[in-house]
Design an enzyme around this catalytic site. Structure first.
Site, PDB file in Angstrom:
ATOM      1  N   HIS A 183       0.901  -1.056  -0.055  1.00 39.81           N
ATOM      2  CA  HIS A 183      -0.190   0.285  -0.046  1.00 39.81           C
ATOM      3  C   HIS A 183       0.762   1.360   0.004  1.00 39.81           C
ATOM      4  O   HIS A 183       1.877   1.330  -0.159  1.00 39.81           O
ATOM      5  CB  HIS A 183      -0.904  -0.039   0.881  1.00 39.81           C
ATOM      6  CG  HIS A 183      -2.090  -0.212   0.742  1.00 39.81           C
ATOM      7  ND1 HIS A 183      -3.232  -0.058   0.928  1.00 39.81           N
ATOM      8  CD2 HIS A 183      -2.851  -1.250   0.233  1.00 39.81           C
ATOM      9  CE1 HIS A 183      -4.726  -0.592   0.522  1.00 39.81           C
ATOM     10  NE2 HIS A 183      -4.092  -2.062   0.802  1.00 39.81           N
ATOM     11  N   GLU A 205      -6.186  -0.303  -6.088  1.00 39.65           N
ATOM     12  CA  GLU A 205      -6.940   0.571  -5.147  1.00 39.65           C
ATOM     13  C   GLU A 205      -6.676   2.074  -5.153  1.00 39.65           C
ATOM     14  O   GLU A 205      -5.935   2.147  -5.168  1.00 39.65           O
ATOM     15  CB  GLU A 205      -6.827   0.152  -3.708  1.00 39.65           C
ATOM     16  CG  GLU A 205      -7.685  -1.082  -3.301  1.00 39.65           C
ATOM     17  CD  GLU A 205      -6.787  -1.646  -2.529  1.00 39.65           C
ATOM     18  OE1 GLU A 205      -6.384  -0.787  -1.573  1.00 39.65           O
ATOM     19  OE2 GLU A 205      -7.655  -3.019  -2.376  1.00 39.65           O
TER      20      GLU A 205
HETATM   21  C1  LIG Z   1     -13.082  -4.021  -8.532  1.00 43.45           C
HETATM   22  C2  LIG Z   1     -13.113  -6.052  -8.796  1.00 43.45           C
HETATM   23  O1  LIG Z   1     -12.709  -5.747  -9.804  1.00 43.45           O
HETATM   24  P1  LIG Z   1     -11.343  -7.231  -9.678  1.00 43.45           P
HETATM   25  O2  LIG Z   1     -10.829  -7.393 -10.525  1.00 43.45           O
HETATM   26  O3  LIG Z   1     -12.022  -8.727 -10.007  1.00 43.45           O
HETATM   27  O4  LIG Z   1     -10.903  -7.215  -7.983  1.00 43.45           O
HETATM   28  C3  LIG Z   1      -9.540  -6.096  -8.075  1.00 43.45           C
HETATM   29  C4  LIG Z   1      -8.253  -6.305  -6.657  1.00 43.45           C
HETATM   30  O5  LIG Z   1      -8.477  -7.306  -7.122  1.00 43.45           O
HETATM   31  C5  LIG Z   1      -8.037  -5.198  -6.466  1.00 43.45           C
HETATM   32  O6  LIG Z   1      -9.173  -3.990  -6.319  1.00 43.45           O
HETATM   33  C6  LIG Z   1      -6.927  -5.361  -5.332  1.00 43.45           C
HETATM   34  O7  LIG Z   1      -5.918  -4.885  -5.811  1.00 43.45           O
HETATM   35  C7  LIG Z   1      -7.238  -5.077  -3.780  1.00 43.45           C
HETATM   36  N1  LIG Z   1      -6.160  -5.538  -3.252  1.00 43.45           N
HETATM   37  C8  LIG Z   1      -7.020  -6.810  -2.362  1.00 43.45           C
HETATM   38  C9  LIG Z   1      -6.785  -8.022  -3.613  1.00 43.45           C
HETATM   39  C10 LIG Z   1      -7.522  -9.246  -2.449  1.00 43.45           C
HETATM   40  O8  LIG Z   1      -7.869  -9.838  -3.179  1.00 43.45           O
HETATM   41  C11 LIG Z   1      -6.419  -9.644  -1.406  1.00 43.45           C
HETATM   42  C12 LIG Z   1      -5.713  -8.986  -0.403  1.00 43.45           C
HETATM   43  C13 LIG Z   1      -5.758  -7.433  -1.543  1.00 43.45           C
HETATM   44  C14 LIG Z   1      -5.449  -6.194  -0.624  1.00 43.45           C
HETATM   45  C15 LIG Z   1      -4.802  -5.275  -1.653  1.00 43.45           C
HETATM   46  C16 LIG Z   1      -5.693  -4.661  -2.916  1.00 43.45           C
HETATM   47  N2  LIG Z   1      -4.989  -4.054  -3.249  1.00 43.45           N
HETATM   48  C17 LIG Z   1      -3.560  -3.094  -2.976  1.00 43.45           C
HETATM   49  O9  LIG Z   1      -3.020  -2.291  -4.182  1.00 43.45           O
HETATM   50  N3  LIG Z   1      -3.074  -3.114  -2.233  1.00 43.45           N
HETATM   51  C18 LIG Z   1      -3.258  -4.254  -1.883  1.00 43.45           C
HETATM   52  O10 LIG Z   1      -2.385  -4.708  -0.658  1.00 43.45           O
HETATM   53  C19 LIG Z   1     -14.398  -5.778  -8.850  1.00 43.45           C
HETATM   54  O11 LIG Z   1     -15.516  -5.744  -8.900  1.00 43.45           O
HETATM   55  N4  LIG Z   1     -14.859  -6.034 -10.635  1.00 43.45           N
HETATM   56  C20 LIG Z   1     -16.114  -6.183 -11.196  1.00 43.45           C
HETATM   57  C21 LIG Z   1     -16.224  -5.776 -12.465  1.00 43.45           C
HETATM   58  C22 LIG Z   1     -16.556  -4.047 -12.029  1.00 43.45           C
HETATM   59  C23 LIG Z   1     -17.398  -4.130 -13.325  1.00 43.45           C
HETATM   60  O12 LIG Z   1     -15.562  -3.571 -13.663  1.00 43.45           O
HETATM   61  N5  LIG Z   1     -17.415  -2.440 -12.935  1.00 43.45           N
HETATM   62  C24 LIG Z   1     -17.861  -1.424 -14.163  1.00 43.45           C
HETATM   63  C25 LIG Z   1     -19.002  -0.865 -13.929  1.00 43.45           C
HETATM   64  C26 LIG Z   1     -19.828  -1.644 -14.312  1.00 43.45           C
HETATM   65  C27 LIG Z   1     -21.584  -1.710 -14.281  1.00 43.45           C
HETATM   66  O13 LIG Z   1     -21.701  -1.231 -15.178  1.00 43.45           O
HETATM   67  O14 LIG Z   1     -22.005  -2.185 -12.835  1.00 43.45           O
HETATM   68  C28 LIG Z   1     -17.034  -0.544 -13.409  1.00 43.45           C
HETATM   69  O15 LIG Z   1     -16.771  -0.184 -12.343  1.00 43.45           O
HETATM   70  O16 LIG Z   1     -16.390   0.482 -14.968  1.00 43.45           O
HETATM   71  C29 LIG Z   1     -15.646  -7.822 -12.528  1.00 43.45           C
HETATM   72  O17 LIG Z   1     -16.787  -8.796 -12.496  1.00 43.45           O
HETATM   73  O18 LIG Z   1     -14.144  -8.053 -12.092  1.00 43.45           O
HETATM   74  C1  LIG Z   2     -12.348  -6.083   0.035  1.00 42.89           C
HETATM   75  C2  LIG Z   2     -10.836  -6.281   0.630  1.00 42.89           C
HETATM   76  C3  LIG Z   2      -9.856  -5.839  -0.538  1.00 42.89           C
HETATM   77  C4  LIG Z   2      -8.634  -6.091  -0.134  1.00 42.89           C
HETATM   78  C5  LIG Z   2      -8.600  -4.489   0.517  1.00 42.89           C
HETATM   79  C6  LIG Z   2      -6.509  -4.118   1.101  1.00 42.89           C
HETATM   80  O1  LIG Z   2      -6.043  -3.328   0.311  1.00 42.89           O
HETATM   81  C7  LIG Z   2      -6.411  -4.779   2.442  1.00 42.89           C
HETATM   82  C8  LIG Z   2      -4.424  -4.893   2.806  1.00 42.89           C
END
Ligand SMILES: C[C@H](OP(=O)(O)OC[C@@H](O)[C@@H](O)[C@@H](O)CN1c2cc(O)ccc2Cc2c1[nH]c(=O)[nH]c2=O)C(=O)N[C@@H](CCC(=O)N[C@@H](CCC(=O)O)C(=O)O)C(=O)O
Ligand SMILES: CCCCCC(=O)CC
Length: 330
Positions: free
Chosen positions: A39, A108
């Site tokens: 982060h 994020e």
């Molecule tokens: C938001 C969803 O996307 P998805 O690719 O499935 O997941 C994103 C996450 O992986 C990242 O945000 C990740 O970086 C978060 N993360 C983390 C994740 C995890 O599993 C374990 C630990 C961590 C800790 C951590 C994270 N990030 C960091 O930078 N650092 C960390 O330490 C999602 O919901 N995706 C959906 C599609 C959504 C979509 O496209 N929506 C459209 C609109 C659609 C609508 O009209 O409704 C939009 O928003 O434009 C999917 O299906 O994939």
């Molecule tokens: C829904 C939680 C996604 C992971 C968030 C995170 O960055 C934790 C370190």
């Protein structure tokens, strides 16, 4: 596949040296792996930290003996250049053979906006993540300089001189259906985050398996890892409140909108109802309670737990796993 129990040592929640000491203790207790958040800004403001994950990993690998250490997760698309991400993890794995992994995901706003000012849509970030992985693998695998012209990243006669003997295992984070499918297609393993067990059983894992099969892989051989926070204390309500630091993660808009200011995230986190915390995180008064909670997620298909310790007494929250780990391992 055997169930693995990992310790998520947060350098957002704890000072880097405290998280390192927790990891040394967790290895002695018998945890299979250590995971660290990557982060720039933390998920809370009061008493929060934001140590740099890769610097922390080097020190922790040296301080521990044989435990596997990985980020959870690194976003390789904006504030980091994927070539430099590949170089960092190749170096760590050469120095600590078999012990280093990486988990990647689409990022994020908390981490990317403050230092880049950029925040593309989810689909674009997912596409960038896939291309970043392609860049990383080219550098890891090629025995010749690589030239690559992608939509987002370029390589010009780039060669990685320091390589490990084998490839860095890559966990891919999927939270939504598209993300989970991409994880199966492009990752070695799934990383996901605390969700209700129906979502994991009926959406996340099937989508991950679908993606893996499309790419010709056997999903049975791939780990299904999940980050989930836990708090254990003889006083149940105190245990529940211990998890408050992470309640901002339970607000879906935090992942969609450009929210990058920890005080703003904290304001949302403080409004999350305790019932929501109880439902999404592990809250327990003793080892038996933790075992029961972990078993629920095992039944939903998770086989590698990355457990974030939010217990009011942190060392108690580690030591109790002497009893929990043998009970939840197969
Ligand atoms: C938001 C969803 O996307 P998805 O690719 O499935 O997941 C994103 C996450 O992986 C990242 O945000 C990740 O970086 C978060 N993360 C983390 C994740 C995890 O599993 C374990 C630990 C961590 C800790 C951590 C994270 N990030 C960091 O930078 N650092 C960390 O330490 C999602 O919901 N995706 C959906 C599609 C959504 C979509 O496209 N929506 C459209 C609109 C659609 C609508 O009209 O409704 C939009 O928003 O434009 C999917 O299906 O994939
Ligand atoms: C829904 C939680 C996604 C992971 C968030 C995170 O960055 C934790 C370190």
């Amino acid at each position: 596949m055997d169930t693995k129990v990992g310790y998520f040592a947060s350098i957002e929640q704890y000072k880097p040296m405290d998280a390192l000491e927790q990891s040394v203790r967790a290895e002695k207790v018998g945890f299979d792996s250590i995971w660290v958040d990557d982060h720039f800004h933390p998920w809370y403001h009061d008493d929060a930290q934001s140590g740099q994950a890769w610097a922390w990993m080097g020190a922790t690998l040296q301080a521990t003996k044989k435990v596997f250490v990985s980020t959870c997760i690194t976003c390789p698309i904006l504030r980091y250049n994927p070539g430099v991400v590949a170089q960092t993890f190749a170096t760590l794995r050469q120095m600590y053979p078999k012990r280093v992994g990486i988990a990647v995901g689409a990022g994020e706003a908390l981490n990317e906006v403050p230092v880049t000012g950029q925040w593309p849509s989810v689909p674009e970030r997912q596409e960038m993540t896939v291309e970043a992985i392609e860049v990383m693998r080219k550098l890891w695998e090629s025995d010749k300089p690589v030239t690559f012209k992608g939509k987002y990243y370029n390589l010009e006669k780039a060669f990685m001189y320091t390589k490990p003997d084998d490839e860095v295992p890559l966990y891919f984070s999927g939270m939504g259906p598209k993300g989970a499918k991409l994880a199966g297609k492009y990752g070695d393993h799934l990383m996901t985050v605390s969700a209700d067990t129906d979502t994991l059983r009926n959406m996340t894992i099937p989508k991950f398996e679908e993606g893996a099969k499309e790419a010709g892989k056997d999903p049975k051989k791939m780990e299904k890892a999940m980050l989930i926070w836990y708090s254990v204390d003889p006083d149940f309500e105190k245990a529940v409140e211990g998890n408050r630091f992470w309640a901002g993660c339970l607000v879906p808009s935090m992942f969609k909108y450009r929210v990058s200011d920890p005080p703003e995230v904290q304001a949302h986190a403080n409004l999350v109802h305790t019932d929501t915390i109880k439902k999404n995180f592990l809250c327990a008064t003793d080892a038996e309670g933790l075992i029961k909670e972990i078993e629920r997620f095992k039944e939903a298909g998770i086989n590698h737990f990355c457990l974030g310790n939010s217990s009011p007494n942190v060392n108690y929250g580690i030591d109790i796993f002497k009893e929990v780990i043998p009970a939840v391992r197969d």
